[in-house]
Write a protein that holds these residues in place. Structure first.
Motif, short mmCIF file in Angstrom:
data_model
loop_
_atom_site.label_atom_id
_atom_site.label_comp_id
_atom_site.label_asym_id
_atom_site.label_seq_id
_atom_site.Cartn_x
_atom_site.Cartn_y
_atom_site.Cartn_z
N MET A 84 -16.49 18.26 1.61
CA MET A 84 -15.41 19.16 1.87
C MET A 84 -14.14 18.35 2.12
O MET A 84 -14.13 17.44 2.92
N LYS A 85 -13.07 18.73 1.46
CA LYS A 85 -11.79 18.05 1.63
C LYS A 85 -11.07 18.64 2.83
O LYS A 85 -11.16 19.82 3.12
N SER A 86 -10.36 17.76 3.50
CA SER A 86 -9.57 18.17 4.66
C SER A 86 -8.10 17.88 4.39
O SER A 86 -7.72 17.48 3.31
N ASP A 87 -7.30 18.07 5.42
CA ASP A 87 -5.87 17.77 5.33
C ASP A 87 -5.58 16.30 5.57
O ASP A 87 -4.42 15.91 5.61
N ARG A 88 -6.60 15.50 5.74
CA ARG A 88 -6.39 14.08 5.99
C ARG A 88 -5.70 13.42 4.82
O ARG A 88 -5.97 13.72 3.66
N ARG A 89 -4.82 12.51 5.17
CA ARG A 89 -4.11 11.73 4.14
C ARG A 89 -4.45 10.27 4.35
O ARG A 89 -4.49 9.79 5.48
N TYR A 90 -4.66 9.58 3.26
CA TYR A 90 -5.02 8.17 3.30
C TYR A 90 -4.04 7.37 2.47
O TYR A 90 -3.63 7.80 1.40
N ALA A 91 -3.69 6.21 2.98
CA ALA A 91 -2.82 5.29 2.24
C ALA A 91 -3.52 3.94 2.19
O ALA A 91 -4.11 3.49 3.17
N PHE A 92 -3.49 3.31 1.03
CA PHE A 92 -4.12 2.01 0.82
C PHE A 92 -3.07 1.03 0.32
O PHE A 92 -2.19 1.41 -0.45
N ASP A 93 -3.20 -0.21 0.72
CA ASP A 93 -2.30 -1.20 0.15
C ASP A 93 -2.86 -1.66 -1.19
O ASP A 93 -3.99 -1.32 -1.57
N THR A 94 -2.06 -2.39 -1.92
CA THR A 94 -2.44 -2.81 -3.27
C THR A 94 -3.73 -3.61 -3.27
O THR A 94 -4.61 -3.38 -4.11
N ASN A 95 -3.88 -4.53 -2.34
CA ASN A 95 -5.09 -5.36 -2.32
C ASN A 95 -6.35 -4.52 -2.16
O ASN A 95 -7.37 -4.78 -2.82
N ALA A 96 -6.30 -3.53 -1.28
CA ALA A 96 -7.47 -2.67 -1.07
C ALA A 96 -7.79 -1.87 -2.34
O ALA A 96 -8.96 -1.73 -2.71
N LEU A 97 -6.77 -1.36 -3.01
CA LEU A 97 -7.01 -0.58 -4.23
C LEU A 97 -7.51 -1.46 -5.37
O LEU A 97 -8.36 -1.04 -6.16
N VAL A 98 -7.00 -2.67 -5.47
CA VAL A 98 -7.49 -3.60 -6.49
C VAL A 98 -8.96 -3.91 -6.22
O VAL A 98 -9.79 -3.88 -7.13
N SER A 99 -9.31 -4.18 -4.97
CA SER A 99 -10.71 -4.44 -4.62
C SER A 99 -11.58 -3.23 -4.92
O SER A 99 -12.70 -3.37 -5.42
N ALA A 100 -11.07 -2.04 -4.64
CA ALA A 100 -11.82 -0.81 -4.94
C ALA A 100 -12.06 -0.66 -6.43
O ALA A 100 -13.13 -0.23 -6.86
N ALA A 101 -11.06 -1.02 -7.24
CA ALA A 101 -11.20 -0.91 -8.70
C ALA A 101 -12.21 -1.93 -9.24
O ALA A 101 -13.02 -1.61 -10.10
N LEU A 102 -12.14 -3.15 -8.71
CA LEU A 102 -12.97 -4.23 -9.25
C LEU A 102 -14.38 -4.24 -8.69
O LEU A 102 -15.32 -4.63 -9.38
N PHE A 103 -14.52 -3.84 -7.43
CA PHE A 103 -15.82 -3.91 -6.75
C PHE A 103 -16.08 -2.59 -6.04
O PHE A 103 -15.82 -2.44 -4.86
N ARG A 104 -16.62 -1.65 -6.76
CA ARG A 104 -16.77 -0.29 -6.22
C ARG A 104 -17.69 -0.20 -5.01
O ARG A 104 -17.54 0.66 -4.18
#
Length: 86
Positions: A1-21
């Protein structure tokens, strides 16, 4: 279930998420997508797009998957316009 929470990631975290799921950043990013809204600035998106396109990352994220990741990122995020406050 989705909530009203908002998340922000820096570039390094998103690159790591893309490369190493399965990494901690990858799991945090997936959790954010599952439970709330990921906020993304145009500047961060452009930086991520450029970084994951680097040839040295091809073994982790093949070029044919690069576009799929960035497309999904755009579709599943809300673009925010950060302002500078001093």
């Amino acid at each position: 279930m989705k909530s009203d929470r908002r998340y922000a990631f820096d570039t390094n975290a998103l690159v790591s998420a893309a490369l190493f799921r399965g990494s901690t950043p990858g799991e945090a990013f997936q959790h954010a997508l599952d439970t709330g809204v990921v906020l993304l600035s145009r500047a961060t998106f452009e930086e991520i797009d450029g970084v994951i396109a680097r040839e040295k990352f091809d073994e982790y994220l093949p070029p044919e998957e690069h576009g799929a990741f960035t497309e999904a990122l755009v579709e599943q995020s809300r673009f925010a316009n950060p302002t500078e406050e001093i």
